[in-house]
Design an enzyme around this catalytic site. Structure first.
Site, short mmCIF file in Angstrom:
data_model
loop_
_atom_site.label_atom_id
_atom_site.label_comp_id
_atom_site.label_asym_id
_atom_site.label_seq_id
_atom_site.Cartn_x
_atom_site.Cartn_y
_atom_site.Cartn_z
N ASN A 1 -8.86 -9.99 -15.17
CA ASN A 1 -9.55 -10.31 -16.41
C ASN A 1 -8.96 -9.57 -17.61
OD1 ASN A 1 -11.26 -12.15 -15.18
ND2 ASN A 1 -12.81 -10.60 -14.71
N VAL B 1 -19.63 -21.77 -25.58
CA VAL B 1 -18.78 -21.05 -26.52
C VAL B 1 -19.46 -20.90 -27.88
CG1 VAL B 1 -16.67 -21.77 -25.36
CG2 VAL B 1 -17.59 -23.17 -27.23
N ASP C 1 -19.43 -10.42 -10.28
CA ASP C 1 -18.28 -10.78 -9.45
C ASP C 1 -18.31 -10.11 -8.07
OD1 ASP C 1 -17.23 -12.51 -11.29
OD2 ASP C 1 -15.69 -11.14 -12.03
N ARG D 1 -6.42 -17.88 -7.35
CA ARG D 1 -6.65 -17.73 -8.78
C ARG D 1 -6.88 -16.28 -9.17
NH1 ARG D 1 -11.44 -19.47 -10.48
NH2 ARG D 1 -10.74 -18.78 -12.52
#
Length: 457
Positions: A40, A140, A325, A417
């Site tokens: 990240n 967003v 996470d 990913r």
């Protein structure tokens, strides 16, 4: 500390649907694992490199599908991107377009955050609305309102966010309050503010270590950012930024995942480099469960086998709370804890789908709303499972390591990913795990590695 075996170079080619991981559980792990750079951080620092018209030399960049995709986004903007090992070189001296490609941005949410950099640099930006893991709504609107507060005109039409600074000017400093401490909004607005006229203050800002890492990266280029890592960030705009040589922090989620791997397999392993202060809630919860963790050195942790695992309560929260996470990996661990555990997912509303897959392995988990009730069982049994998102995939791999017999995992595109060659690192610790192409895929070797890659425009 014993050095770990170096990882082979690899190319993260798209995985065929027939590619799976075969995991033969019940084996203890041992040895040292090298923790890669933070996913990240890497993605948003790549976006931050757009603020600089010189060379950005970025070290400790993990080998991930998302990083490769972000490189493709930058290349599509006219940016020069090349990779050698874990070093990424980015030169954004000649951005040829302000419009990012739809087919890439919709697959990678972090690429949307580049709207702040592009707008600050060019005065105009066109970004498709983002994609990524389907773990819940991540709108967003905070990004948009913040950019508007800085003087931008922003409209969303046909799935495209169009933003520009009127009269070809620069963004203006502003005082911005975020309704929630969104990491993406904090990073987007912080990047936009680095080249704005005047001072910007972001209140209720996200406090994650990756936000501070981005601020340190920008400051190394000449930005003036203060307070990153706290709830109030102040940015004094500067006319331009300069070239930089910067190293990304270790990935705290990868570290946490390997800590859980050690706990669930009752193993003795070393992990470095790490930043223990980034893992305070994870380490505290592991110790509460009954796991012994020792700081062998300032950047090295050791996990020792636990005699028993105890049930606990977990609620995910923004940093410095327990990270969302890590929720899925801990759910896998708690399936083998004595007693009843409760996990409340308060960050995302659609992030408990791995519970049903863990139940296929013999777990006893009930889900009601955003809460999972986990009753510990004596053992898990291997079965075919499918990953639904990045961290859910990691949880299933961890459960497979502890399960009796063979677990076949599908969902490698999720795993690749966000984890830098997780299967190979586990192999080096002694795990019986291998990547198998049931139908041969060109360019993939029998041990699961692939040829070296260069990200280039």
């Amino acid at each position: 500390m014993n050095p770990s075996t170096s990882l082979p170079d690899a190319k993260l080619a798209p995985q065929a649907d027939s590619s799976v991981l075969q995991i033969f559980g019940g084996h203890r792990l041992h040895g040292h694992v090298k923790i890669s750079g933070a996913k990240n951080s890497a993605l948003v620092i790549m976006a931050g490199a757009l603020l600089c018209s010189g060379d950005c030399h970025i070290r400790n960049v993990p080998l991930l599908a998302d990083v490769e995709k972000m490189g493709q986004v930058l290349s599509a903007l006219g940016v020069k991107v090349s990779r050698q090992g874990d070093i990424l070189d980015i030169n954004a001296s000649n951005i040829t377009t302000s419009k990012a490609p739809y087919e890439l941005v919709t697959q990678l949410r972090a690429s949307f955050f580049a709207i702040g950099s592009i707008l600050a640099r060019l005065g105009v930006a066109q970004m498709p609305l983002p994609g990524g893991c389907a773990i819940g709504a991540r709108p967003v609107d905070l990004h948009v309102r913040g950019l508007q507060a800085m003087g931008a005109e922003v409209q969303i039409e046909h799935g495209i966010c169009n933003a520009y600074v009127p009269n070809g000017g620069r963004l203006k400093g502003a005082k911005i309050y975020l309704d929630t401490p969104s990491v993406g909004a904090t990073e987007t607005l912080m990047m936009a503010a680095t080249l704005a006229d005047g001072e910007t203050i972001i209140e209720n800002a996200a406090r994650e270590p990756e936000v501070a890492d981005l601020a340190n990266f920008c400051n190394a280029m000449g930005a003036k950012i203060h307070g990153a890592g706290s709830s109030v960030i102040t940015i004094e705009g500067v006319p331009q930024l300069h070239s930089v040589d910067y190293s990304i922090i270790p990935d705290r989620i990868e570290t946490g995942t390997f800590l859980v791997a050690g706990a669930i397999t009752r193993s003795d392993i070393l992990l470095s480099p790490v930043v223990p202060d980034h893992l305070i809630p994870v380490i505290a919860k592991l110790r509460e469960i009954g796991v012994q963790i020792i700081e062998e050195a300032p950047d090295c942790l050791r996990i020792l086998p636990a005699e028993t695992l105890k049930a606990t309560y977990i609620e995910t929260l923004p940093h410095p709370g327990f990270p969302t996470d890590m929720q899925a990996p801990f759910m896998a661990l708690l399936t083998l804890a004595e007693g009843d555990s409760i996990i409340n997912e308060s960050v995302f509303e659609n992030r408990l789908r791995h519970a049903s897959e863990l139940n296929r392995l013999g777990a006893d988990i009930r889900v009601k709303g955003n809460t999972a009730f986990v009753r510990g069982v004596p053992n898990l049994s291997g079965a075919p499972v499918i990953g639904t998102d990045l961290r859910a995939s990691a949880a299933l791999v961890l459960a497979g390591l502890a399960a009796d017999g063979q677990t076949t995992f599908q969902g490698l595109h999720h795993l690749d990913r966000g984890y830098d060659r997780l299967d190979i690192k586990l192999q080096q610790l002694g795990a019986k795990i291998k990547r198998v192409n049931e139908v041969s895929t060109p360019g993939v070797t029998s041990n699961g590695s692939t040829p070296p890659v260069t990200i280039a425009n």
